[in-house]
Design a protein around this motif. Sequence first.
Motif, mmCIF file in Angstrom:
data_model
loop_
_atom_site.group_PDB
_atom_site.id
_atom_site.type_symbol
_atom_site.label_atom_id
_atom_site.label_comp_id
_atom_site.label_asym_id
_atom_site.label_seq_id
_atom_site.Cartn_x
_atom_site.Cartn_y
_atom_site.Cartn_z
ATOM 1 N N LEU A 15 0.643 -1.216 0.008
ATOM 2 C CA LEU A 15 -0.027 -0.127 0.105
ATOM 3 C C LEU A 15 0.874 1.109 0.194
ATOM 4 C CD1 LEU A 15 -2.664 -0.932 2.586
ATOM 5 C CD2 LEU A 15 -3.058 -0.527 0.168
ATOM 6 N N TYR A 16 1.829 1.189 0.784
ATOM 7 C CA TYR A 16 2.769 2.511 0.862
ATOM 8 C C TYR A 16 3.908 2.581 -0.157
ATOM 9 C CZ TYR A 16 -0.137 2.866 5.039
ATOM 10 O OH TYR A 16 -0.895 3.096 5.834
ATOM 11 N N LEU A 17 4.258 1.215 -0.722
ATOM 12 C CA LEU A 17 5.258 1.197 -1.767
ATOM 13 C C LEU A 17 4.698 1.858 -2.921
ATOM 14 C CD1 LEU A 17 6.923 -1.984 -1.243
ATOM 15 C CD2 LEU A 17 7.873 0.198 -0.574
ATOM 16 N N SER A 18 3.279 1.628 -3.161
ATOM 17 C CA SER A 18 2.785 1.952 -4.584
ATOM 18 C C SER A 18 2.606 3.380 -4.408
ATOM 19 C CB SER A 18 1.342 1.435 -4.419
ATOM 20 O OG SER A 18 0.350 1.821 -3.643
ATOM 21 N N LYS A 19 2.888 4.205 -3.539
ATOM 22 C CA LYS A 19 3.022 5.817 -3.449
ATOM 23 C C LYS A 19 4.343 6.262 -4.038
ATOM 24 C CE LYS A 19 2.007 9.947 -1.804
ATOM 25 N NZ LYS A 19 2.879 10.792 -2.051
ATOM 26 N N ALA A 20 5.386 5.359 -4.187
ATOM 27 C CA ALA A 20 6.445 5.672 -4.923
ATOM 28 C C ALA A 20 6.440 6.409 -6.354
ATOM 29 C CB ALA A 20 7.520 4.647 -4.876
ATOM 30 N N PRO A 21 5.473 5.823 -7.207
ATOM 31 C CA PRO A 21 5.457 6.341 -8.695
ATOM 32 C C PRO A 21 4.449 7.728 -8.494
ATOM 33 C CG PRO A 21 4.701 3.974 -8.613
ATOM 34 C CD PRO A 21 5.103 4.449 -7.205
ATOM 35 N N VAL A 22 3.617 7.785 -7.368
ATOM 36 C CA VAL A 22 2.797 9.035 -7.329
ATOM 37 C C VAL A 22 3.828 10.280 -7.113
ATOM 38 C CG1 VAL A 22 1.083 10.262 -6.064
ATOM 39 C CG2 VAL A 22 0.842 7.773 -6.632
ATOM 40 N N GLY A 23 4.810 9.772 -6.064
ATOM 41 C CA GLY A 23 5.836 10.879 -5.681
ATOM 42 C C GLY A 23 6.826 11.107 -7.088
ATOM 43 N N VAL A 24 6.939 10.170 -7.473
ATOM 44 C CA VAL A 24 8.071 10.567 -8.841
ATOM 45 C C VAL A 24 7.057 11.582 -9.716
ATOM 46 C CG1 VAL A 24 8.995 9.366 -11.120
ATOM 47 C CG2 VAL A 24 9.307 8.351 -8.734
ATOM 48 N N ALA A 25 6.067 11.322 -10.104
ATOM 49 C CA ALA A 25 5.155 12.031 -10.993
ATOM 50 C C ALA A 25 5.096 13.302 -10.387
ATOM 51 C CB ALA A 25 3.920 11.498 -11.279
#
Length: 130
Positions: A15-25
Motif C-alpha cells: 500500500l505504501y510502496l505504491s505511493k512511490a510512482p505518485v511521488g515521482v510524478a
Amino acid sequence: MTTPFVCLTIAFVFLYLSKAPVGVAMARMPKGYDNRHPRDQQAQLVGWGRRALAAHQNGFENFPGFAAAVLVSHVGHGDPGWSAVLAVTYVIARVAYTAAYIADVHALRSLLWAAGMLATVGLFLLPAFT
C-alpha cells in the motif's frame, strides 16, 4: 507465520510502496514535489501520474476486505492450502493491477482487479467449504 499472514503483511507494505510512482510524478511537475500541499498537487496530476494515484488509492479501498477475509479464513479454519493459494493470488493480482493501471492497460487491469476480488471472496467462503 502462515502464508496468508505473510501475504497480508506484504499487501500492507505494498500500500505504501505504491505511493512511490505518485511521488515521482509529483517531483516531475514544473514546481517539483510540493510537501506543503501534496493533496492539492496530486489533484493536478495527469497521465500516468494520475493513474498511479488512482491505483494507490484503490489499494487502500481494496485492502480492508482482503485483511478481513484472511482473518475470517484463519478463524473459521479454512483449508490452509487453499488459504495460501488465494492469499498469494491476491498479492500477485494487486501488484500486477498497479502496474497495469499505471501502464494504461485497462482491460488487463480490470481482469486483475477481478482476480484479486475473487481471491478475497474465496477466502471469506473457504471456512464454509472446509
